[in-house]
Design a protein around this motif. Structure first.
Motif, PDB file in Angstrom:
ATOM      1  N   UNK A  67      53.419  38.566  34.026  1.00 23.84           N
ATOM      2  CA  UNK A  67      52.347  37.932  33.245  1.00 23.84           C
ATOM      3  C   UNK A  67      52.927  36.797  32.412  1.00 23.84           C
ATOM      4  N   UNK A  68      52.372  35.605  32.595  1.00 23.86           N
ATOM      5  CA  UNK A  68      52.845  34.448  31.816  1.00 23.86           C
ATOM      6  C   UNK A  68      52.066  34.372  30.517  1.00 23.86           C
ATOM      7  N   UNK A  69      52.764  34.285  29.404  1.00 25.77           N
ATOM      8  CA  UNK A  69      52.068  33.966  28.150  1.00 25.77           C
ATOM      9  C   UNK A  69      52.183  32.454  27.990  1.00 25.77           C
ATOM     10  N   UNK A  70      51.038  31.725  27.961  1.00 26.12           N
ATOM     11  CA  UNK A  70      51.136  30.263  27.899  1.00 26.12           C
ATOM     12  C   UNK A  70      51.978  29.821  26.700  1.00 26.12           C
ATOM     13  N   UNK A  71      52.779  28.799  26.953  1.00 25.27           N
ATOM     14  CA  UNK A  71      53.698  28.295  25.928  1.00 25.27           C
ATOM     15  C   UNK A  71      52.938  27.906  24.653  1.00 25.27           C
ATOM     16  N   UNK A  72      51.750  27.290  24.834  1.00 27.94           N
ATOM     17  CA  UNK A  72      51.023  26.834  23.628  1.00 27.94           C
ATOM     18  C   UNK A  72      50.551  28.012  22.777  1.00 27.94           C
TER      19      UNK A  72
END
Ligand code: GLA
Length: 371
Positions: A2-7
Motif C-alpha cells: 500500500x502506497x501512502x501518497x508522499x503529499x
C-alpha cells in the motif's frame, strides 16, 4: 504494497524522520470459529495491506490521520500514556501504545498516517492488519526488541484488552506470520504453526459481499458464549479434548449447543484433512472440505446469511470451481472460492456480477487483485 501518497506524509508528518509499518489482510481458507476454543485454523494472506507511517512527536499531543475512513472521522487525537477507550478507530492506535506500555516497552509520542486497502467489515481482518502494521511501525520508531510472534500476541491484546472485543488469536497471527502462496496451519492451543505451500494447480478467489459486519456487536460474542456453554456442559477444558466416545455426548446437549459443538468438532477435523489434502496436492478434496465447512457454518454454527449462501451457490455453479465457503467471522463479509489454476478471475467476476444483478449487492473482487 500500500502506497501512502508522499503529499499525505508531508502534510501530516512534515519532514520528520518517518518509518513505515505494513501488514496484509488475511483470508481464512478453512477452520472457522475454532480459534477461541484451542482449535485448528488455516488462513493465508491477501495482497491488500495496511500501511502506517509514523514520526516522533514530543509535544504530548499525538495525531493520527487515515485516508481509509469517512471524511469527518479522518483525523483523531490521543495522548501516549493517557490512553482511554473512545470506541472510534483511534483505539487501534492508542490501544497499541497501551499494550506496549503494559508489556514494559518505552514508547514516546508520535503522529501517524494510515492507509488501508483491506475493506472494513469484510471478514478479511482489516483490524488485525491495522494493529499489526501500527505495532510494526512503533517497533521501528522506538527500536523495540519484539519478534513477530510476540507482536501478534500484543496485537490481539489491543482488541481483547483495550477495545474489549473477544476475538480469537487467528487474525493477528495470520497478518503477522502469513506468506503469499502458503496456507498457515496454526494450532491455536499451543500456537505452533507451519506454512504449507498451496499447489500451483489451484487458485483462490475472494469476493467481498459488501454486507459489512462488526464483531463488537452481539452475534460474534454470542457464539463465543455458546461455545463456552457447550464446553462446560460437556465437562471438558476445550471441545477439542473430547474423546471419540465423548463426542457421542454432544448428541445429549440442548439443540443449539449440540449444533455449535458439532461444528467445532467437525471443523477441527476438516482443517486436519485439508492440510493433508494440501500436502498431497489433492485440491479436489480441499474443495469438498470447503463446501462441507460452509454447510456446517450455515446449519450448525449459523453465522451465514441467505445472500452469502446464494453467492456460495453461484460460485459453485461456475466451471472450474472446486469448492466455496463463507470466510471470517460471518454475518456478512466475504466468500472464498477454490478454482482450478487460471480460472479465478473469470469465476470471481461472474460471482460479483450475479451478486450485483440478482441480489442487489455491491460486491468487490479482492482476489485475484484487479490492479
Ligand atoms: C473473526 C475473529 C477471529 C475468528 C474468526 C472466525 O475474524 O477475529 O478470531 O474467531 O472471526 O473464525
Amino acid at each position: 504494497m500500500t502506497e501512502i501518497p508522499h503529499h499525505d506524509i508531508i502534510r501530516h508528518l512534515g519532514h520528520r524522520r518517518t518509518v513505515i509499518g505494513e501488514a496484509p489482510g488475511r483470508v481464512n481458507l478453512i477452520g472457522e470459529h475454532t480459534d477461541y476454543s484451542g482449535g485448528f485454523v488455516l488462513p493465508t494472506v491477501i495482497p491488500q495491506t495496511t500501511a502506517v507511517a509514523v514520526a516522533a512527536n514530543a509535544d504530548g499531543a499525538s495525531r493520527a490521520w487515515s485516508a481509509s475512513v469517512p471524511h469527518d472521522q479522518q483525523q483523531v487525537r490521543f495522548v501516549v500514556g493517557e490512553e482511554a477507550r473512545t470506541s472510534t478507530w483511534v483505539d487501534y492506535v492508542q490501544g497499541a501504545t497501551a499494550v506496549l506500555r503494559a508489556a514494559g516497552h518505552r514508547v514516546g509520542g508520535f503522529d501517524a498516517v494510515i492507509r488501508s486497502e483491506v475493506p472494513l467489515g469484510s471478514g478479511l481482518s482489516s483490524s488485525a492488519s491495522l494493529t499489526v502494521a501500527v505495532l510494526r511501525a512503533l517497533r521501528d520508531l522506538f527500536q523495540l526488541h519484539i519478534d513477530d510472534v510476540v507482536l501478534a500476541g500484543l496485537a490481539r491484546r489491543v482488541e481483547t484488552d483495550f477495545i474489549g472485543v473477544p476475538v480469537g488469536v487467528m487474525d493477528p497471527i495470520a497478518c503477522a506470520l502469513g506468506a503469499a502462496n502458503h496456507a498457515l496451519f496454526l494450532d491455536t492451543r499451543d500456537l505452533s504453526w507451519q506454512l504449507v505451500r498451496i499447489p500451483s494447480t489451484a487458485e483462490f478467489a475472494v469476493i467481498n459481499s459488501g454486507i459489512s459486519h462488526s464483531h463488537a456487536t452481539g452475534s460474534y460474542r454470542q457464539r463465543r458464549q455458546e461455545c463456552d456453554a457447550a464446553t462446560r456442559a460437556l465437562g471438558v477444558h476445550e471441545i477439542r479434548d473430547l474423546s471419540e466416545y465423548g463426542q457421542r455426548r454432544i448428541e445429549q446437549l440442548p439443540e443449539f449447543l449440540r449444533k455449535r459443538a458439532r461444528h467445532i468438532v467437525s471443523e477441527n477435523a476438516r482443517v486436519l484433512a485439508a492440510v493433508e489434502a494440501l500436502r498431497k496436492r489433492d485440491m479436489a478434496r480441499f474443495g469438498v472440505l470447503m463446501d462441507e465447512s460452509h454447510a456446517s457454518l450455515r446449519d450448525d454454527y449459523e453465522i451465514s446469511l441467505p445472500q452469502i449462501d446464494r453467492m456460495v451457490e453461484i460460485a459453485r455453479s461456475q466451471r472450474g470451481v472446486l469448492g466455496a465457503r463463507i470466510t471470517g467471522g460471518g454475518f456478512g463479509g466475504s466468500i472464498v472460492v477454490l478454482t482450478l489454476a487460471g480460472q479465478a478471475v473469470r469465476v470471481a467476476t461472474a460471482v460479483a456480477q450475479a451478486a450485483r444483478d440478482e441480489l442487489g449487492l455491491r460486491p468487490q473482487v479482492l482476489v485475484p487483485p484487479t490492479k
